[in-house]
Design a protein around this motif. Sequence first.
Motif, PDB file in Angstrom:
ATOM      1  N   LEU A  18       9.481  11.449   4.320  1.00 41.13           N
ATOM      2  CA  LEU A  18      10.355  10.461   4.153  1.00 41.13           C
ATOM      3  C   LEU A  18      10.835  10.075   2.795  1.00 41.13           C
ATOM      4  CD1 LEU A  18       8.535   7.483   6.153  1.00 41.13           C
ATOM      5  CD2 LEU A  18      10.618   8.832   6.991  1.00 41.13           C
ATOM      6  N   LYS A  19      11.942   9.665   2.363  1.00 40.80           N
ATOM      7  CA  LYS A  19      12.364   9.492   1.173  1.00 40.80           C
ATOM      8  C   LYS A  19      12.783   7.914   1.054  1.00 40.80           C
ATOM      9  CE  LYS A  19      14.087  14.208   0.245  1.00 40.80           C
ATOM     10  NZ  LYS A  19      15.312  15.046   0.174  1.00 40.80           N
ATOM     11  N   GLY A  20      12.417   7.319  -0.115  1.00 35.19           N
ATOM     12  CA  GLY A  20      12.509   5.978  -0.104  1.00 35.19           C
ATOM     13  C   GLY A  20      12.168   5.259  -1.554  1.00 35.19           C
ATOM     14  N   TRP A  21      11.939   3.928  -1.380  1.00 39.44           N
ATOM     15  CA  TRP A  21      11.540   3.163  -2.537  1.00 39.44           C
ATOM     16  C   TRP A  21      10.407   2.209  -2.408  1.00 39.44           C
ATOM     17  CZ3 TRP A  21      16.392   3.793  -0.739  1.00 39.44           C
ATOM     18  CH2 TRP A  21      17.309   4.517  -1.278  1.00 39.44           C
ATOM     19  N   ALA A  22       9.457   2.080  -3.301  1.00 40.55           N
ATOM     20  CA  ALA A  22       8.075   1.477  -3.118  1.00 40.55           C
ATOM     21  C   ALA A  22       8.313   0.071  -3.054  1.00 40.55           C
ATOM     22  CB  ALA A  22       7.301   1.827  -4.064  1.00 40.55           C
ATOM     23  N   TYR A  23       8.119  -0.630  -1.886  1.00 35.85           N
ATOM     24  CA  TYR A  23       8.631  -2.154  -1.863  1.00 35.85           C
ATOM     25  C   TYR A  23       7.580  -2.830  -2.492  1.00 35.85           C
ATOM     26  CZ  TYR A  23      10.332  -6.420   0.073  1.00 35.85           C
ATOM     27  OH  TYR A  23      10.910  -7.545   0.312  1.00 35.85           O
ATOM     28  N   GLN A  24       6.189  -2.620  -1.939  1.00 37.83           N
ATOM     29  CA  GLN A  24       4.989  -3.275  -2.347  1.00 37.83           C
ATOM     30  C   GLN A  24       3.913  -2.255  -2.218  1.00 37.83           C
ATOM     31  OE1 GLN A  24       3.981  -6.851  -0.500  1.00 37.83           O
ATOM     32  NE2 GLN A  24       6.083  -7.766  -0.747  1.00 37.83           N
ATOM     33  N   THR A  25       2.635  -2.437  -3.082  1.00 42.68           N
ATOM     34  CA  THR A  25       1.505  -1.821  -2.953  1.00 42.68           C
ATOM     35  C   THR A  25       0.371  -2.566  -3.025  1.00 42.68           C
ATOM     36  OG1 THR A  25       1.417  -1.364  -5.292  1.00 42.68           O
ATOM     37  CG2 THR A  25       2.451   0.394  -4.276  1.00 42.68           C
ATOM     38  N   ARG A  26      -0.824  -2.230  -2.402  1.00 43.86           N
ATOM     39  CA  ARG A  26      -2.275  -2.932  -2.351  1.00 43.86           C
ATOM     40  C   ARG A  26      -3.130  -1.818  -2.249  1.00 43.86           C
ATOM     41  NH1 ARG A  26      -3.808  -4.336   2.694  1.00 43.86           N
ATOM     42  NH2 ARG A  26      -2.202  -4.049   4.165  1.00 43.86           N
ATOM     43  N   ALA A  27      -4.282  -2.032  -2.918  1.00 42.93           N
ATOM     44  CA  ALA A  27      -5.414  -1.047  -2.735  1.00 42.93           C
ATOM     45  C   ALA A  27      -6.789  -1.654  -2.988  1.00 42.93           C
ATOM     46  CB  ALA A  27      -5.213  -0.321  -4.323  1.00 42.93           C
ATOM     47  N   SER A  28      -7.659  -0.829  -2.416  1.00 45.46           N
ATOM     48  CA  SER A  28      -9.038  -1.073  -2.355  1.00 45.46           C
ATOM     49  C   SER A  28      -9.801   0.224  -2.765  1.00 45.46           C
ATOM     50  CB  SER A  28      -9.711  -1.713  -1.304  1.00 45.46           C
ATOM     51  OG  SER A  28      -9.722  -0.695   0.039  1.00 45.46           O
ATOM     52  N   GLU A  66       9.478  -0.511  -6.860  1.00 51.16           N
ATOM     53  CA  GLU A  66      10.898   0.067  -6.713  1.00 51.16           C
ATOM     54  C   GLU A  66      11.235   1.588  -7.260  1.00 51.16           C
ATOM     55  OE1 GLU A  66      13.574  -0.678  -4.673  1.00 51.16           O
ATOM     56  OE2 GLU A  66      12.192  -2.231  -3.961  1.00 51.16           O
ATOM     57  N   SER A  67       9.991   2.283  -7.600  1.00 49.49           N
ATOM     58  CA  SER A  67       9.872   3.743  -7.751  1.00 49.49           C
ATOM     59  C   SER A  67      10.401   4.390  -6.542  1.00 49.49           C
ATOM     60  CB  SER A  67       8.762   4.356  -8.083  1.00 49.49           C
ATOM     61  OG  SER A  67       8.283   3.775  -9.482  1.00 49.49           O
ATOM     62  N   GLY A  96      11.997   8.969  -8.881  1.00 46.11           N
ATOM     63  CA  GLY A  96      12.448   8.317 -10.089  1.00 46.11           C
ATOM     64  C   GLY A  96      11.380   7.155 -10.605  1.00 46.11           C
ATOM     65  N   LYS A  97      10.945   7.197 -11.499  1.00 48.32           N
ATOM     66  CA  LYS A  97       9.975   6.089 -11.889  1.00 48.32           C
ATOM     67  C   LYS A  97      10.648   4.822 -12.155  1.00 48.32           C
ATOM     68  CE  LYS A  97       5.522   5.392 -13.352  1.00 48.32           C
ATOM     69  NZ  LYS A  97       4.297   5.547 -12.672  1.00 48.32           N
ATOM     70  N   SER A  98      10.220   3.671 -11.718  1.00 56.68           N
ATOM     71  CA  SER A  98      10.586   2.405 -11.947  1.00 56.68           C
ATOM     72  C   SER A  98       9.609   1.541 -12.875  1.00 56.68           C
ATOM     73  CB  SER A  98      10.991   1.460 -10.687  1.00 56.68           C
ATOM     74  OG  SER A  98      11.161   0.179 -10.927  1.00 56.68           O
TER      75      SER A  98
END
Length: 429
Positions: A18-28, A66-67, A96-98
């Motif tokens: 898939l190609k797209g943009w990072a909308y949100q992230t969360r991590a543990s 949004e990267s 592409g880095k945002s």
Amino acid sequence: MRIYISDLKDHVGQTIELKGWAYQTRASKKVKFLELRDGTGIVSCVFFPADCGEENFNNFEQITQESSLKVTGEVRQHPKHANVYEIAVKHFEIIGKSENYPITPKEHGTDFLMENRHLWIRSKRQHAVLRVRHEIVMAIRDFFDGRGFTLTDAPIFTPAACEGTSNLFETKYFDDKMYLSQSGQLYMEATARAFGKVYCFGPTFRAEKSKTRRHLIEFWMVEPEVAFNDMYDNMDLAEQFTEYIVQRVLKNRAEELRVLERDITKLEPIKGPFPRLHYKEACEIIKKENPEFIIGDDFGAPDETIISSQFDKPVFVHHYPQAIKAFYMKEDPKEPGYAMGCDMLATEGYGEVIGGGQREESVEVLIQRIKEHGLDQKDFEWYLDIRRYGSVPSSGFGLGLERAVTWICGLPHVRETGSFPRLYGRAYP
């Protein structure tokens, strides 16, 4: 073959890219999540060390809001929700880095958001609005095309006013001057004599120094015109048209309406027949709540709200005083002093979304009206020819697309209804 998020149901168990943009992230420490959007939807991409390897797992923090990304992983059915899918990530690559994306997950003021409209349209809410707008545009075209209408678009540059001279944008046209179109109606009257049933659909402009929640400087309008139709035929057509587009949005854009938190119980009753009020009847309703209203005047936004609040469907108001209508509007011979025009007021206080009526077919009457309105007859000789050569009654209306989107989406302001709105006092990106 390129695979989009909307295609995931057809690829369960397969490893895809898939190609797209990072909308949100969360991590543990044990698992990390990326919400990836590609314009067709948003999917949760799950990072487990066992699936993606330690290097990809540890590089997760490089993904900023949004990267742009390329993600490879296995499509899996969500364990708890039907028709929901997720990606078990095996590898990702930042395209592409945002850096320092300005619209963060917090409250922002309207001015800030409108200054960054080119970025704000990436949000879930704005995405939903524009998807509904797209559905309405398709519905408009399908309605008229499916009923034998011919699309005959009107010019943007026009030599004269259609609805008064006070709100025109004047522009140089070589050694002459022209105006940006207020309406394609006069041209539709001409093409209706050639094709019978026609419509135009495109941008129109009003140089109104108004900052209300209902007004834009540039907006799209669809304007059908039908030869031999009278005002009552016109209301029938507008009623069928409105029902069609509202019910189609309810059917095809339920998810977008859910994102917008639209109360669809307010839209479900939008089916014909719609109530119809004579101007005199409408005035009686207004006077009960607004005694200061002067009978004979046009309605303001508060007056329209008073009327529409009485009904759970759009309401037509017809037979406005001739003195407040445009020069081309036909006077009712059975009721002198009243025009055979009609407006349709939307529910929930959203005001007029359709305006139109029956046109004057007499060339002699039109010439007199042109004089009364202080217009130059030479600018309208081509329009008068329509009456000189086989004149017939005709009727039509205009629906402002952005006002319809505002109403159907339940928005507080018209500025969210287009990708890049133009309002008085500011031109956005």
